[in-house]
Scaffold this motif. Sequence first.
Motif, PDB file in Angstrom:
ATOM      1  N   SER A 216      -2.703  10.584 -43.112  1.00  0.00           N
ATOM      2  CA  SER A 216      -1.360  10.033 -43.050  1.00  0.00           C
ATOM      3  C   SER A 216      -1.189   8.992 -44.140  1.00  0.00           C
ATOM      4  O   SER A 216      -2.038   8.103 -44.297  1.00  0.00           O
ATOM      5  N   VAL A 217      -0.127   9.114 -44.918  1.00  0.00           N
ATOM      6  CA  VAL A 217       0.208   8.127 -45.946  1.00  0.00           C
ATOM      7  C   VAL A 217       1.538   7.501 -45.558  1.00  0.00           C
ATOM      8  O   VAL A 217       2.550   8.194 -45.425  1.00  0.00           O
ATOM      9  N   VAL A 218       1.526   6.174 -45.368  1.00  0.00           N
ATOM     10  CA  VAL A 218       2.704   5.481 -44.855  1.00  0.00           C
ATOM     11  C   VAL A 218       3.210   4.490 -45.894  1.00  0.00           C
ATOM     12  O   VAL A 218       2.435   3.700 -46.445  1.00  0.00           O
ATOM     13  N   SER A 219       4.512   4.535 -46.145  1.00  0.00           N
ATOM     14  CA  SER A 219       5.146   3.543 -47.006  1.00  0.00           C
ATOM     15  C   SER A 219       5.543   2.361 -46.133  1.00  0.00           C
ATOM     16  O   SER A 219       6.405   2.475 -45.261  1.00  0.00           O
ATOM     17  N   VAL A 220       4.886   1.205 -46.345  1.00  0.00           N
ATOM     18  CA  VAL A 220       5.115   0.047 -45.490  1.00  0.00           C
ATOM     19  C   VAL A 220       6.034  -0.957 -46.184  1.00  0.00           C
ATOM     20  O   VAL A 220       6.246  -0.915 -47.402  1.00  0.00           O
ATOM     21  N   SER A 221       6.565  -1.866 -45.394  1.00  0.00           N
ATOM     22  CA  SER A 221       7.414  -2.930 -45.934  1.00  0.00           C
ATOM     23  C   SER A 221       7.253  -4.159 -45.056  1.00  0.00           C
ATOM     24  O   SER A 221       6.777  -4.073 -43.919  1.00  0.00           O
ATOM     25  N   GLY A 222       7.615  -5.289 -45.580  1.00  0.00           N
ATOM     26  CA  GLY A 222       7.498  -6.522 -44.823  1.00  0.00           C
ATOM     27  C   GLY A 222       8.049  -7.700 -45.603  1.00  0.00           C
ATOM     28  O   GLY A 222       8.437  -7.569 -46.767  1.00  0.00           O
ATOM     29  N   PRO A 223       8.060  -8.882 -44.979  1.00  0.00           N
ATOM     30  CA  PRO A 223       8.688 -10.051 -45.594  1.00  0.00           C
ATOM     31  C   PRO A 223       7.813 -10.792 -46.583  1.00  0.00           C
ATOM     32  O   PRO A 223       8.261 -11.740 -47.229  1.00  0.00           O
ATOM     33  N   PHE A 224       6.527 -10.373 -46.723  1.00  0.00           N
ATOM     34  CA  PHE A 224       5.605 -11.193 -47.499  1.00  0.00           C
ATOM     35  C   PHE A 224       4.551 -10.315 -48.162  1.00  0.00           C
ATOM     36  O   PHE A 224       3.925  -9.475 -47.512  1.00  0.00           O
ATOM     37  N   ALA A 225       4.369 -10.488 -49.463  1.00  0.00           N
ATOM     38  CA  ALA A 225       3.308  -9.807 -50.208  1.00  0.00           C
ATOM     39  C   ALA A 225       2.546 -10.864 -51.001  1.00  0.00           C
ATOM     40  O   ALA A 225       3.147 -11.716 -51.659  1.00  0.00           O
ATOM     41  N   VAL A 226       1.215 -10.813 -50.922  1.00  0.00           N
ATOM     42  CA  VAL A 226       0.408 -11.799 -51.642  1.00  0.00           C
ATOM     43  C   VAL A 226      -0.982 -11.220 -51.886  1.00  0.00           C
ATOM     44  O   VAL A 226      -1.563 -10.577 -51.013  1.00  0.00           O
ATOM     45  N   ASN A 227      -1.508 -11.413 -53.087  1.00  0.00           N
ATOM     46  CA  ASN A 227      -2.811 -10.854 -53.433  1.00  0.00           C
ATOM     47  C   ASN A 227      -3.936 -11.857 -53.189  1.00  0.00           C
ATOM     48  O   ASN A 227      -4.891 -11.953 -53.949  1.00  0.00           O
ATOM     49  N   HIS A 228      -3.806 -12.609 -52.099  1.00  0.00           N
ATOM     50  CA  HIS A 228      -4.820 -13.588 -51.723  1.00  0.00           C
ATOM     51  C   HIS A 228      -5.121 -13.397 -50.243  1.00  0.00           C
ATOM     52  O   HIS A 228      -4.258 -13.606 -49.387  1.00  0.00           O
ATOM     53  N   SER A 229      -6.357 -12.995 -49.950  1.00  0.00           N
ATOM     54  CA  SER A 229      -6.703 -12.608 -48.581  1.00  0.00           C
ATOM     55  C   SER A 229      -6.548 -13.745 -47.580  1.00  0.00           C
ATOM     56  O   SER A 229      -6.096 -13.537 -46.450  1.00  0.00           O
ATOM     57  N   GLU A 230      -6.923 -14.955 -47.972  1.00  0.00           N
ATOM     58  CA  GLU A 230      -6.852 -16.074 -47.031  1.00  0.00           C
ATOM     59  C   GLU A 230      -5.405 -16.436 -46.697  1.00  0.00           C
ATOM     60  O   GLU A 230      -5.084 -16.764 -45.548  1.00  0.00           O
ATOM     61  N   ILE A 231      -4.529 -16.374 -47.688  1.00  0.00           N
ATOM     62  CA  ILE A 231      -3.117 -16.660 -47.429  1.00  0.00           C
ATOM     63  C   ILE A 231      -2.528 -15.580 -46.533  1.00  0.00           C
ATOM     64  O   ILE A 231      -1.783 -15.866 -45.584  1.00  0.00           O
ATOM     65  N   ARG A 232      -2.877 -14.337 -46.819  1.00  0.00           N
ATOM     66  CA  ARG A 232      -2.374 -13.233 -45.997  1.00  0.00           C
ATOM     67  C   ARG A 232      -2.913 -13.330 -44.572  1.00  0.00           C
ATOM     68  O   ARG A 232      -2.206 -13.056 -43.604  1.00  0.00           O
TER      69      ARG A 232
END
Length: 310
Positions: A216-232
């Motif tokens: 299954s390949v799902v196109s997701v969306s959300g209010p926040f994108a960040v390339n930092h694991s701790e912040i996420r």
Amino acid sequence: MDTNKLIPLLSEMAIFVNVVESGSFSKAAHKLGIAPSSVSRSVSRLENALQEKLLERTTRQMRLSLTGQEVFSFCREMLTSAQMAVHAAQADRDDVSGSLRIAAPKALAKTLLTPIVLDFIRDYPRVSLQLKVADHYIDPISDEVDVLIQITDSPVEGLVARTLGNCRLIVCASPDYLEKYGMPGHPEDLRDHSCLYLGENPRDRFWEFSRAQDKSVVSVSGPFAVNHSEIRREAVLQGLGISIFPEFMITPYLRSRQVVEVLPDWKIRGNYQGKIIAQYAQSRFIPNQIKVFVEYIRTRFISDSGVQTE
């Protein structure tokens, strides 16, 4: 050329090797900790002594001449032999001392390696340790790294590889978020959820799952994108949505029930999963500090890393 004239050229040959491997005078200078002008003069002295043009240079590029290719090959062998001589001397020591250069990805280094490395330094004060933290590819030879630690199922060929453990990716959310919006039962359900993703490239929006023969390949969306694991992770803890983490970053929060695994029966595809491997050069003479360090971190990973071990 007699020995008296050859000896002063040995350092110039070593600098020449670094210039070729780095791809530029400025990069070689930064690596060696000297001025670019000093690097340029060293190469010029070597060319004058050999009476041959080794490097063909323009304002935009640099390449080896035909003679330079052959000279580089022998100079590289010379430098390798010098390193092996040092390794041979260090390998027979009963004590643990000398220099040690380690490279590892950022999240792994901060979350798992840092406490182990600091304890190692306290336990072996005669070792001078340098930790290089980077997510880009590290060449253990040209970057002069003694031990390369990475998460991969494709270790670097030609190097000794010691498996420290295994790491998988985990999809999770806070209990508050799941109580409010419900637990997804299938990857397709994620389309209706707030998903927090990396945002480094367009493909980060597509989460790929597999279970047995199902995909299954799902196109997701959300209010926040960040390339930092701790912040996420902090965003997930505050109930902002669902996200993906290497298990070593989220295991303590799973144990304390601050987060809950989502879709545990499905495997998600992505980076930062596979075997956690320590690699070092294959040689008859492995410096004692390398052997002791690798065994030290292997033992600690087994006892307190929070990752799966074989």
